[in-house]
Design a protein around this motif. Structure first.
Motif, short mmCIF file in Angstrom:
data_model
loop_
_atom_site.label_atom_id
_atom_site.label_comp_id
_atom_site.label_asym_id
_atom_site.label_seq_id
_atom_site.Cartn_x
_atom_site.Cartn_y
_atom_site.Cartn_z
N TYR A 1 0.38 3.48 1.78
CA TYR A 1 0.49 3.86 3.23
C TYR A 1 1.45 2.99 3.92
O TYR A 1 1.70 3.37 5.32
N ASP A 2 2.36 2.25 3.50
CA ASP A 2 3.08 1.39 4.21
C ASP A 2 4.15 2.05 5.02
O ASP A 2 4.56 1.71 6.16
N ARG B 1 -6.14 1.20 7.70
CA ARG B 1 -5.35 -0.13 8.07
C ARG B 1 -3.92 0.34 8.38
O ARG B 1 -3.42 -0.20 9.33
N ALA B 2 -3.34 1.16 7.70
CA ALA B 2 -1.89 1.51 8.00
C ALA B 2 -1.63 2.03 9.50
O ALA B 2 -0.80 1.35 10.15
N ARG C 1 2.67 3.23 8.11
CA ARG C 1 2.50 2.56 9.13
C ARG C 1 4.02 2.23 9.65
O ARG C 1 4.15 2.02 10.98
N ARG D 1 -11.32 -0.59 8.22
CA ARG D 1 -9.85 -1.23 7.98
C ARG D 1 -10.01 -1.52 6.52
O ARG D 1 -9.04 -2.02 5.95
N THR D 2 -11.22 -1.48 5.61
CA THR D 2 -10.92 -1.77 4.47
C THR D 2 -10.32 -0.50 3.66
O THR D 2 -10.10 -0.55 2.43
N HIS D 3 -10.42 0.47 4.35
CA HIS D 3 -9.44 1.77 3.67
C HIS D 3 -8.16 1.56 4.09
O HIS D 3 -7.71 1.31 5.11
N ALA D 4 -7.24 1.70 2.80
CA ALA D 4 -5.93 1.56 3.14
C ALA D 4 -5.21 2.38 4.24
O ALA D 4 -4.14 1.99 4.86
N GLN D 5 -5.45 3.57 4.22
CA GLN D 5 -4.88 4.58 5.27
C GLN D 5 -5.33 4.16 6.73
O GLN D 5 -4.07 4.25 7.58
N SER E 1 0.75 -1.15 0.06
CA SER E 1 0.10 0.15 0.05
C SER E 1 0.88 1.43 -0.08
O SER E 1 2.06 1.19 0.61
#
Length: 79
Positions: A4-5, A55-56, A8, A49-53, A2
């Motif tokens: 956004y990794d 989740r990050a 994270r 958490r289906t949104h990448a940000q 992602s």
């Protein structure tokens, strides 16, 4: 992988509350934050958490608390 990794991974290096300006995050996130991050608190929601940000920072153990007017974000350890 992602975009956004990097966010994270950066948050994982911290143990407590962290504050950043949106401009600082623009430098961390490849391609910068999207315009919606500057306009809508909902973009910073912690509940989907289906949104990448989301989740990050969630995977790093944090919740996001935006200040849209101040263009800042505060990340606190999840409760």
């Amino acid at each position: 992988m992602s975009k956004y990794d990097a966010l994270r991974d950066m948050l994982r290096r911290h143990n407590g509350e962290v504050r950043y300006t949106f401009a600082e995050l623009d430098d961390i996130v490849p391609g910068g934050l999207p315009p919606s991050a500057y306009r809508y608190e909902a973009w910073w929601s912690n509940g989907d958490r289906t949104h990448a940000q989301c989740r990050a920072w969630g995977d790093a153990g944090y919740d996001a608390h935006p200040d849209i007017a101040g263009r800042q974000i505060r990340f606190t350890p999840e409760r």
